[in-house]
Design a protein around this motif. Structure first.
Motif, PDB file in Angstrom:
ATOM      1  N   ALA A  94     -56.414 -39.675 -45.613  1.00 30.14           N
ATOM      2  CA  ALA A  94     -55.565 -40.843 -45.403  1.00 30.14           C
ATOM      3  C   ALA A  94     -55.486 -41.709 -46.648  1.00 30.14           C
ATOM      4  O   ALA A  94     -54.438 -42.276 -46.969  1.00 30.14           O
ATOM      5  CB  ALA A  94     -56.097 -41.651 -44.215  1.00 30.14           C
ATOM      6  N   MET A  95     -56.600 -41.805 -47.390  1.00 31.81           N
ATOM      7  CA  MET A  95     -56.586 -42.596 -48.609  1.00 31.81           C
ATOM      8  C   MET A  95     -55.681 -41.968 -49.663  1.00 31.81           C
ATOM      9  O   MET A  95     -55.063 -42.681 -50.459  1.00 31.81           O
ATOM     10  CB  MET A  95     -58.003 -42.746 -49.154  1.00 31.81           C
ATOM     11  CG  MET A  95     -58.878 -43.705 -48.363  1.00 31.81           C
ATOM     12  SD  MET A  95     -58.247 -45.401 -48.344  1.00 31.81           S
ATOM     13  CE  MET A  95     -58.415 -45.836 -50.071  1.00 31.81           C
ATOM     14  N   ASP A  96     -55.594 -40.631 -49.687  1.00 30.41           N
ATOM     15  CA  ASP A  96     -54.693 -39.973 -50.634  1.00 30.41           C
ATOM     16  C   ASP A  96     -53.239 -40.343 -50.352  1.00 30.41           C
ATOM     17  O   ASP A  96     -52.450 -40.557 -51.269  1.00 30.41           O
ATOM     18  CB  ASP A  96     -54.866 -38.454 -50.560  1.00 30.41           C
ATOM     19  CG  ASP A  96     -56.237 -38.021 -51.035  1.00 30.41           C
ATOM     20  OD1 ASP A  96     -56.642 -38.452 -52.120  1.00 30.41           O
ATOM     21  OD2 ASP A  96     -56.898 -37.258 -50.315  1.00 30.41           O
ATOM     22  N   ALA A 112     -52.259 -43.101 -48.851  1.00 36.77           N
ATOM     23  CA  ALA A 112     -52.110 -44.509 -49.226  1.00 36.77           C
ATOM     24  C   ALA A 112     -51.962 -44.656 -50.739  1.00 36.77           C
ATOM     25  O   ALA A 112     -51.139 -45.446 -51.220  1.00 36.77           O
ATOM     26  CB  ALA A 112     -53.313 -45.313 -48.730  1.00 36.77           C
ATOM     27  N   MET A 113     -52.742 -43.881 -51.497  1.00 34.05           N
ATOM     28  CA  MET A 113     -52.648 -43.955 -52.957  1.00 34.05           C
ATOM     29  C   MET A 113     -51.301 -43.426 -53.456  1.00 34.05           C
ATOM     30  O   MET A 113     -50.754 -43.925 -54.441  1.00 34.05           O
ATOM     31  CB  MET A 113     -53.781 -43.160 -53.604  1.00 34.05           C
ATOM     32  CG  MET A 113     -55.176 -43.705 -53.337  1.00 34.05           C
ATOM     33  SD  MET A 113     -55.411 -45.438 -53.838  1.00 34.05           S
ATOM     34  CE  MET A 113     -55.519 -46.233 -52.215  1.00 34.05           C
ATOM     35  N   HIS A 158     -60.346 -45.199 -56.598  1.00 26.52           N
ATOM     36  CA  HIS A 158     -60.230 -44.084 -55.652  1.00 26.52           C
ATOM     37  C   HIS A 158     -60.450 -42.747 -56.362  1.00 26.52           C
ATOM     38  O   HIS A 158     -61.090 -41.834 -55.817  1.00 26.52           O
ATOM     39  CB  HIS A 158     -58.846 -44.109 -55.000  1.00 26.52           C
ATOM     40  CG  HIS A 158     -58.565 -42.929 -54.127  1.00 26.52           C
ATOM     41  ND1 HIS A 158     -57.729 -41.897 -54.515  1.00 26.52           N
ATOM     42  CD2 HIS A 158     -59.002 -42.603 -52.891  1.00 26.52           C
ATOM     43  CE1 HIS A 158     -57.675 -40.992 -53.557  1.00 26.52           C
ATOM     44  NE2 HIS A 158     -58.426 -41.396 -52.566  1.00 26.52           N
ATOM     45  N   ILE A 186     -56.187 -35.493 -41.240  1.00 29.52           N
ATOM     46  CA  ILE A 186     -56.147 -36.945 -41.418  1.00 29.52           C
ATOM     47  C   ILE A 186     -56.451 -37.646 -40.100  1.00 29.52           C
ATOM     48  O   ILE A 186     -57.209 -38.617 -40.051  1.00 29.52           O
ATOM     49  CB  ILE A 186     -54.773 -37.376 -41.964  1.00 29.52           C
ATOM     50  CG1 ILE A 186     -54.597 -36.868 -43.395  1.00 29.52           C
ATOM     51  CG2 ILE A 186     -54.625 -38.896 -41.921  1.00 29.52           C
ATOM     52  CD1 ILE A 186     -53.241 -37.163 -43.982  1.00 29.52           C
ATOM     53  N   GLU A 188     -61.355 -43.598 -41.890  1.00 34.68           N
ATOM     54  CA  GLU A 188     -60.641 -43.548 -43.165  1.00 34.68           C
ATOM     55  C   GLU A 188     -59.205 -44.018 -42.999  1.00 34.68           C
ATOM     56  O   GLU A 188     -58.651 -44.671 -43.891  1.00 34.68           O
ATOM     57  CB  GLU A 188     -60.664 -42.131 -43.733  1.00 34.68           C
ATOM     58  CG  GLU A 188     -60.009 -42.046 -45.109  1.00 34.68           C
ATOM     59  CD  GLU A 188     -60.073 -40.656 -45.710  1.00 34.68           C
ATOM     60  OE1 GLU A 188     -59.417 -40.443 -46.753  1.00 34.68           O
ATOM     61  OE2 GLU A 188     -60.761 -39.801 -45.150  1.00 34.68           O
ATOM     62  N   ILE A 189     -58.588 -43.695 -41.858  1.00 35.29           N
ATOM     63  CA  ILE A 189     -57.230 -44.169 -41.594  1.00 35.29           C
ATOM     64  C   ILE A 189     -57.216 -45.695 -41.560  1.00 35.29           C
ATOM     65  O   ILE A 189     -56.342 -46.339 -42.148  1.00 35.29           O
ATOM     66  CB  ILE A 189     -56.711 -43.591 -40.268  1.00 35.29           C
ATOM     67  CG1 ILE A 189     -56.501 -42.083 -40.385  1.00 35.29           C
ATOM     68  CG2 ILE A 189     -55.395 -44.265 -39.868  1.00 35.29           C
ATOM     69  CD1 ILE A 189     -56.095 -41.424 -39.083  1.00 35.29           C
ATOM     70  N   ALA A 204     -57.691 -47.011 -45.071  1.00 36.26           N
ATOM     71  CA  ALA A 204     -56.480 -46.805 -45.872  1.00 36.26           C
ATOM     72  C   ALA A 204     -55.405 -47.817 -45.502  1.00 36.26           C
ATOM     73  O   ALA A 204     -54.744 -48.391 -46.380  1.00 36.26           O
ATOM     74  CB  ALA A 204     -55.958 -45.386 -45.669  1.00 36.26           C
ATOM     75  N   VAL A 230     -56.450 -51.268 -46.918  1.00 40.14           N
ATOM     76  CA  VAL A 230     -56.222 -51.367 -48.365  1.00 40.14           C
ATOM     77  C   VAL A 230     -54.737 -51.478 -48.672  1.00 40.14           C
ATOM     78  O   VAL A 230     -54.305 -52.307 -49.481  1.00 40.14           O
ATOM     79  CB  VAL A 230     -56.840 -50.146 -49.083  1.00 40.14           C
ATOM     80  CG1 VAL A 230     -56.419 -50.121 -50.549  1.00 40.14           C
ATOM     81  CG2 VAL A 230     -58.350 -50.169 -48.968  1.00 40.14           C
ATOM     82  N   LEU A 231     -53.959 -50.631 -48.004  1.00 40.88           N
ATOM     83  CA  LEU A 231     -52.511 -50.642 -48.235  1.00 40.88           C
ATOM     84  C   LEU A 231     -51.904 -51.968 -47.799  1.00 40.88           C
ATOM     85  O   LEU A 231     -51.068 -52.557 -48.509  1.00 40.88           O
ATOM     86  CB  LEU A 231     -51.867 -49.480 -47.478  1.00 40.88           C
ATOM     87  CG  LEU A 231     -50.417 -49.148 -47.820  1.00 40.88           C
ATOM     88  CD1 LEU A 231     -50.278 -48.777 -49.287  1.00 40.88           C
ATOM     89  CD2 LEU A 231     -49.931 -47.990 -46.946  1.00 40.88           C
TER      90      LEU A 231
END
Length: 249
Positions: free
Chosen positions: A15-17, A19-20, A61, A118, A124-125, A128, A131-132
Motif C-alpha cells: 500500500a505504501m508503494d 501511495a508513493m 520510504h 495489499i 499498512e493501508i 499509507a 501519510v497520503l
C-alpha cells in the motif's frame, strides 16, 4: 499467469508503494507548474518547498524498503532509479519519477494478486492513507494560503516557508499560534486544516488501537485453544490408563 514477487523484496507491491507512486505523480505535476510563469514569486517557492518535503518522504520510504528487504542487492538493482528521482530541487531527474509510477502500474498488470496482497495488510493501508492524506492536506493548504495570505499587507506570513511551517504545525494539531491568518479565506482554510488534522490522526490512532486489541484477543484465543488441546491430550492419556488397568484386572 502467476508472477512471483521480485526476489529483492518479500512481495511485489504494498500500500505504501501505491501511495508513493501517487506522490510521485504529484511531484511531476508540481514540476510542470514550477516550469510555467514567473519563478521569482512565493508560489513557485512554495512548490519547491513542498517538492523537498515530499521527496524527503519518498527517500525515507526507499531507505526503509532497503533496510527491510531480504535481498538488498536485488532491491538496489530494481529500485536504484527511485532514489535518484527522489532527490529534491533537482529538475533534471524529475522525468524519472514517471518511471516510479509506471513500475507500480506494471506490477498490477503483471501480478494479478497484487491487490489481494495489499488488502491483507490493513495496518499498512491505514498508514499509507494517513501519510497520503497528511501530505495532500499540507500541499493544498500551503498553495491556497500562499495565494490568499501573501498578498494581504496585514498578514503575518512573510514568505512560503512560513506558510509551509504553519500548515505542518496546524495539521499536527499542535498550533503554536505564532502565525494566524488574517483574511477570511485564510481562516476558512485554517478551519479545514484543523478539522482534517483531528480527523486523520484520530482515525489512525483509533484504528491502530483496534488492531492491537484484536491482536490481543487473537493471542488470548490461541492460548485458550492450546490449553484445551493439552486438557484433551491429558484426558486421552487418563482414559488409556484406565483401559489398561481394566484389562490387567
Amino acid at each position: 499467469m502467476h508472477v512471483p514477487p521480485h526476489p529483492g523484496n518479500h512481495r511485489a507491491i504494498g500500500a505504501m508503494d501505491v501511495a508513493m507512486a501517487f506522490l510521485s505523480l504529484l511531484l511531476v505535476l508540481g514540476g510542470l507548474v514550477s516550469l510555467t510563469g514567473d519563478r521569482d514569486n512565493e508560489f513557485h517557492r512554495a512548490v519547491l518547498g513542498l517538492d523537498t518535503l515530499i521527496c524527503s518522504v519518498l527517500l525515507l520510504h526507499w531507505f526503509w524498503g532497503l533496510f527491510t528487504a531480504p535481498h538488498k542487492r536485488s532491491y538496489l538493482k530494481e529500485r536504484w532509479i527511485d532514489v535518484i528521482a527522489s532527490i529534491p530541487m533537482l529538475e533534471v531527474t524529475r522525468p524519472l519519477r514517471l518511471l516510479q509510477i509506471w513500475r507500480v502500474i506494471s506490477v498490477f498488470r503483471r501480478h494479478h494478486r497484487a491487490l489481494e496482497e495489499i488488502q491483507d495488510e490493513p495496518l499498512e493501508i491505514t498508514l499509507a492513507l494517513a501519510v497520503l492524506g497528511v501530505l495532500l492536506a499540507i500541499t493544498a493548504s500551503t498553495l491556497v494560503m500562499v495565494l490568499v495570505e501573501i498578498p494581504d499587507p496585514n498578514s503575518p506570513f512573510e514568505d512560503a516557508a512560513d506558510i509551509i511551517w504553519w500548515s505542518v504545525v496546524t495539521l499536527s494539531t499542535v498550533g503554536y499560534g505564532d502565525y494566524v491568518p488574517t483574511s477570511m479565506a485564510g481562516r476558512a482554510v485554517a478551519s479545514i486544516v484543523i478539522l482534517a488534522g483531528v480527523s486523520v490522526f484520530g482515525a489512525f490512532t483509533a484504528y491502530v488501537t483496534s488492531l492491537m486489541m484484536s491482536a490481543s484477543r487473537n493471542a488470548h484465543e490461541r492460548e485458550l485453544l492450546t490449553r484445551l488441546e493439552r486438557l484433551e491430550r491429558s484426558q486421552k492419556q487418563i482414559l488409556e490408563e484406565l483401559r489398561r488397568l481394566g484389562r490387567n484386572k
